[in-house]
Design an enzyme around this catalytic site. Structure first.
Site, PDB file in Angstrom:
ATOM      1  N   ARG A  17       0.859  -1.191   0.000  1.00 14.34           N
ATOM      2  CA  ARG A  17       0.000   0.000   0.000  1.00 14.34           C
ATOM      3  C   ARG A  17       0.892   1.238   0.000  1.00 14.34           C
ATOM      4  O   ARG A  17       1.651   1.455   0.957  1.00 14.34           O
ATOM      5  CB  ARG A  17      -0.922  -0.012   1.232  1.00 14.34           C
ATOM      6  CG  ARG A  17      -1.742   1.226   1.332  1.00 14.34           C
ATOM      7  CD  ARG A  17      -2.795   1.214   2.428  1.00 14.34           C
ATOM      8  NE  ARG A  17      -3.388   2.533   2.427  1.00 14.34           N
ATOM      9  CZ  ARG A  17      -3.337   3.399   3.438  1.00 14.34           C
ATOM     10  NH1 ARG A  17      -2.811   3.068   4.577  1.00 14.34           N
ATOM     11  NH2 ARG A  17      -3.853   4.602   3.297  1.00 14.34           N
TER      12      ARG A  17
ATOM     13  N   HIS B  65      -2.638  10.992   0.429  1.00 14.18           N
ATOM     14  CA  HIS B  65      -2.146  10.804   1.798  1.00 14.18           C
ATOM     15  C   HIS B  65      -1.465  12.115   2.190  1.00 14.18           C
ATOM     16  O   HIS B  65      -0.276  12.155   2.485  1.00 14.18           O
ATOM     17  CB  HIS B  65      -1.204   9.596   1.855  1.00 14.18           C
ATOM     18  CG  HIS B  65      -0.967   9.037   3.223  1.00 14.18           C
ATOM     19  ND1 HIS B  65      -1.150   7.703   3.533  1.00 14.18           N
ATOM     20  CD2 HIS B  65      -0.544   9.612   4.377  1.00 14.18           C
ATOM     21  CE1 HIS B  65      -0.846   7.483   4.798  1.00 14.18           C
ATOM     22  NE2 HIS B  65      -0.471   8.636   5.341  1.00 14.18           N
TER      23      HIS B  65
ATOM     24  N   GLU C 226      -7.400   8.649   5.911  1.00 14.46           N
ATOM     25  CA  GLU C 226      -7.686   9.300   7.183  1.00 14.46           C
ATOM     26  C   GLU C 226      -8.249  10.714   7.046  1.00 14.46           C
ATOM     27  O   GLU C 226      -7.597  11.703   7.443  1.00 14.46           O
ATOM     28  CB  GLU C 226      -6.428   9.298   8.070  1.00 14.46           C
ATOM     29  CG  GLU C 226      -5.902   7.902   8.352  1.00 14.46           C
ATOM     30  CD  GLU C 226      -4.689   7.890   9.295  1.00 14.46           C
ATOM     31  OE1 GLU C 226      -4.183   8.973   9.617  1.00 14.46           O
ATOM     32  OE2 GLU C 226      -4.266   6.799   9.705  1.00 14.46           O
TER      33      GLU C 226
ATOM     34  N   ASN D 221      -7.579   2.025   9.714  1.00 14.00           N
ATOM     35  CA  ASN D 221      -6.291   2.183  10.386  1.00 14.00           C
ATOM     36  C   ASN D 221      -6.565   2.202  11.878  1.00 14.00           C
ATOM     37  O   ASN D 221      -7.396   2.983  12.343  1.00 14.00           O
ATOM     38  CB  ASN D 221      -5.614   3.494   9.978  1.00 14.00           C
ATOM     39  CG  ASN D 221      -5.231   3.513   8.504  1.00 14.00           C
ATOM     40  OD1 ASN D 221      -5.337   2.501   7.812  1.00 14.00           O
ATOM     41  ND2 ASN D 221      -4.793   4.664   8.030  1.00 14.00           N
TER      42      ASN D 221
ATOM     43  N   TYR E   7      -4.857   2.416  15.764  1.00 14.95           N
ATOM     44  CA  TYR E   7      -3.697   2.658  16.627  1.00 14.95           C
ATOM     45  C   TYR E   7      -4.046   2.641  18.117  1.00 14.95           C
ATOM     46  O   TYR E   7      -3.131   2.615  18.943  1.00 14.95           O
ATOM     47  CB  TYR E   7      -3.031   3.990  16.259  1.00 14.95           C
ATOM     48  CG  TYR E   7      -2.321   3.903  14.921  1.00 14.95           C
ATOM     49  CD1 TYR E   7      -1.041   3.385  14.829  1.00 14.95           C
ATOM     50  CD2 TYR E   7      -2.955   4.280  13.735  1.00 14.95           C
ATOM     51  CE1 TYR E   7      -0.384   3.265  13.609  1.00 14.95           C
ATOM     52  CE2 TYR E   7      -2.321   4.166  12.510  1.00 14.95           C
ATOM     53  CZ  TYR E   7      -1.031   3.652  12.447  1.00 14.95           C
ATOM     54  OH  TYR E   7      -0.402   3.528  11.245  1.00 14.95           O
TER      55      TYR E   7
ATOM     56  N   GLU F 143      -3.638   0.018   8.104  1.00 11.25           N
ATOM     57  CA  GLU F 143      -2.467   0.433   8.891  1.00 11.25           C
ATOM     58  C   GLU F 143      -2.636  -0.066  10.310  1.00 11.25           C
ATOM     59  O   GLU F 143      -3.737   0.013  10.886  1.00 11.25           O
ATOM     60  CB  GLU F 143      -2.320   1.963   8.981  1.00 11.25           C
ATOM     61  CG  GLU F 143      -1.850   2.643   7.749  1.00 11.25           C
ATOM     62  CD  GLU F 143      -1.687   4.153   7.946  1.00 11.25           C
ATOM     63  OE1 GLU F 143      -1.433   4.607   9.087  1.00 11.25           O
ATOM     64  OE2 GLU F 143      -1.825   4.868   6.945  1.00 11.25           O
TER      65      GLU F 143
HETATM   66  O1  IFM Z   1       2.497   7.828   9.884  1.00  9.89           O
HETATM   67  C1  IFM Z   1       1.128   7.893  10.034  1.00  9.89           C
HETATM   68  C2  IFM Z   1       0.431   7.696   8.698  1.00  9.89           C
HETATM   69  O2  IFM Z   1       0.851   8.629   7.760  1.00  9.89           O
HETATM   70  C3  IFM Z   1      -1.065   7.820   8.861  1.00  9.89           C
HETATM   71  N1  IFM Z   1      -1.543   6.974   9.902  1.00  9.89           N
HETATM   72  C4  IFM Z   1      -0.867   7.011  11.179  1.00  9.89           C
HETATM   73  C5  IFM Z   1       0.619   6.825  10.985  1.00  9.89           C
HETATM   74  C6  IFM Z   1       1.344   6.863  12.347  1.00  9.89           C
HETATM   75  O3  IFM Z   1       1.129   8.070  12.988  1.00  9.89           O
END
Ligand code: IFM
Length: 455
Positions: free
Chosen positions: A77, A121, A166, A299, A301, A357
C-alpha cells in the site's frame, strides 16, 4: 505452541505514503506540496526536518521492492503524490511524475506484489491551498480530475484503489488543531474541509469506475473505539461525543448518507456551525459520498477512554503506565481492534474490511553486530493480529492486514525520531536493515497464521 490460522487468500502487506518516504521533492517536475511549505516553517516539525529527502525511495524503489519480496508480501500500500502528477493541482499533467509510478507498479507486479494505491495521503499541491485548499469545493473538483488522470494511466495494473487516507486527520489536524499542514486552527474551516474531502472521495470513486469498471475502490478511515471511564451519565456522554467527532462523522455519510445528528448538534452548540446546520452541503452531495464501496480500509492505533471534566469538556483518560506506551505516547490495546471491528460490522456492514495500517513506534536501532532487535513491535503486531483473528471468528469479513510501516520514515510533525518501520533506515546513509520484526512478519505471512514464538 498455539496457532491462529487466517483464511485462505488473506492479503498480507505493508504500507507507506509518498511524502513520508519518497524524497526527491524538487525532481522531475514535481510541484510544491503543502507539506514542503509547512515543514519549512519555523517550529512546525519537532526535529526541524522535512520530507525533502525522506527515505529516498524515489531513487531506491528497486531495493525497497526487493525487501518486500523477501518478506513475501502479497500487496504494497503506497500513495501517489498529487504534485508529482499535476504540479499545480489542476491543468498540465507531468508525464515524468506518472512515469515514476508506472515503473513502481510494474516493478511490484514483476515481484508478484499487488499495488494497493492511495490517491491522497496528505500532500496537497500548494497551488490549490493558495486557492482555499480543502475548505474550497473546487479542490474536490480538482481531485476528481486527478483521480481520472491517474486511473487512466495505471488502471490496467493497479489491484485496488483508495481515494483518501484518514479524512479525520486531514480535516482535524490540518484545519482544527493545526498540527499538520496547512496548519490552520479554525473549526468551521475544518468541517468544510471534512465535507469536501468526503465529496471528493465520491466524485473520484466515480471517475475511477468510469475508467476501470472492475476496479475495487474504497476509502481508509482511522477509527478509535470510545468507551466511558465510569458509568456516570456525563462520562457516557463524553464517549458518545468522541465517537461522533472521530468515527461517525465519517462513517455515517459514507454508509448512511447523513451526518450524525447528535454530533452536528455538538458542533452547533460550540459555535462551529450555524444553527441552520451545514452550509457547505449541497443537493446530491450525500448521495455521491454514500455510493457503494468495494471495501473499507481501517487504520487502528488505539482506543479512547473518555470522561467529562469539571469544565464540562470531554477528555480522554490515560489507561496505561508511561513505561508501557509506544514512543508516540500511545497505549497498546489490541482488544480495541476486535471491539471496533465487531461494532463497525454491526452498524455499517462494509465488506470486505482491510486493516490498512497498524503498527507502533519504538526507537530500537542496530546493535554492535548490526542487528535490530525490536521485540515490542513483534508483540504489538502479534497481539493485534490475534484480535483480528478473533473478529474473523466472530463473523467480521477482514480480508487483509498492512503493517505500518515498511520503512522508518518521516512521521509528520514528529520528524524522523518516531520509528514505525519493519525495516530500520539510517537517514544519513539511507542504509536499510530489516528488523527482527520483519523476519517475524515474513514467517507469519508465509504461515498465513500467527504462531506463538515463531521468531
Ligand atoms: O504515519 C502515520 C500515517 O501517515 C497515517 N496513519 C498514522 C501513521 C502513524 O502516525
Amino acid at each position: 505452541m498455539s496457532t491462529a490460522p487466517f483464511p485462505p487468500g488473506f492479503l498480507w502487506g505493508a504500507a507507506t505514503s509518498s511524502y513520508q518516504i519518497e524524497g526527491a521533492a524538487g525532481e522531475d517536475g514535481r510541484g510544491e506540496s503543502i507539506w514542503d511549505r509547512f515543514a519549512n516553517e519555523e517550529g512546525r516539525i519537532a526535529d526541524g526536518t522535512s520530507g525533502a529527502v525522506a527515505c529516498d525511495h524515489y531513487h531506491r524503489w528497486r531495493e525497497d521492492i526487493a525487501i518486500m519480496k523477501s518478506l513475501h508480501l502479497g500487496a504494497y500500500r503506497f500513495s501517489i503524490a498529487w504534485p508529482r502528477v499535476i504540479p499545480a493541482g489542476v491543468g498540465a499533467v507531468n508525464e515524468a511524475g506518472l512515469d515514476f509510478y508506472d515503473r513502481l507498479v510494474d516493478g511490484l507486479l514483476d515481484a508478484g506484489i499487488d499495488p494497493f494505491v492511495t490517491l491522497y495521503h496528505w500532500d496537497l499541491p500548494q497551488a490549490l491551498q493558495d486557492r482555499g485548499g480543502w475548505a474550497s469545493r473546487e479542490t474536490a473538483t480538482a481531485f476528481a480530475e486527478y483521480a481520472n488522470v491517474v486511473s487512466r494511466r495505471l488502471g490496467d495494473r493497479v489491484a485496488t484503489w483508495v481515494t483518501h487516507n484518514e479524512p479525520w486527520c486531514i480535516s482535524h489536524h490540518g484545519h482544527e488543531d493545526g498540527e499538520h499542514a496547512p496548519g490552520i486552527q479554525d473549526p468551521p474551516t475544518a468541517l468544510a474541509a471534512a465535507h469536501h474531502v468526503l465529496l471528493s472521495h465520491g466524485w473520484a470513486a466515480r471517475a475511477i469506475r468510469e475508467n476501470v469498471p472492475e476496479a475495487p475502490v474504497g476509502i481508509v478511515l482511522n477509527l478509535t473505539p470510545a468507551s466511558p471511564a465510569t458509568d456516570r451519565a456525563e462520562d457516557r456522554d463524553a464517549a458518545r461525543w468522541m465517537d461522533g467527532f472521530f468515527n461517525r462523522w465519517f462513517l455515517d455519510p459514507l454508509y448512511h448518507a447523513r451526518y450524525p445528528e447528535d454530533a452536528v448538534a455538538d458542533r452547533i452548540a460550540r459555535g462551529h456551525l450555524p444553527s441552520s446546520g451545514m452550509p457547505f452541503v449541497e443537493t446530491g452531495d450525500l448521495e455521491a459520498i454514500a455510493q457503494k464501496l468495494d471495501f473499507l480500509g481501517i487504520n487502528y492505533y488505539g482506543r479512547a477512554v473518555m470522561r467529562m471534566n469539571e469544565g464540562g469538556r470531554p477528555e480522554s483518560v490515560p489507561m496505561a503506565p508511561k513505561d508501557e506506551l509506544t514512543d508516540m505516547g500511545w497505549e497498546v490495546y489490541p482488544d480495541g481492534l476486535h471491539d471496533l471491528l465487531v461494532r463497525v460490522n454491526r452498524d455499517y456492514a462494509p465488506s470486505p474490511i482491510y486493516i490498512t495500517e497498524n503498527g507502533a513506534a519504538y526507537a530500537d536501532g542496530p546493535d554492535a553486530d548490526g542487528r535490530v532487535s525490536d521485540p515490542r513491535r513483534i508483540d504489538f503486531h502479534r497481539g493485534h493480529l490475534r484480535a483480528i483473528h478473533r473478529a474473523i471468528a466472530d463473523g467480521v469479513p477482514v480480508a487483509g492486514y498492512f503493517a505500518w510501516s515498511l520503512l522508518d520514515n518521516f512521521e509528520w510533525a514528529h520528524g524522523y525520531k518516531k520509528r514505525f518501520g519493519l525495516v530500520w533506515v539510517d537517514h544519513d546513509t539511507q542504509t536499510r536493515i530489516p528488523k527482527e520484526s520483519a523476519a517475524w512478519y515474513r514467517d507469519t505471512v508465509v504461515a498465513n497464521a500467527v504462531v506463538n514464538g515463531s521468531l
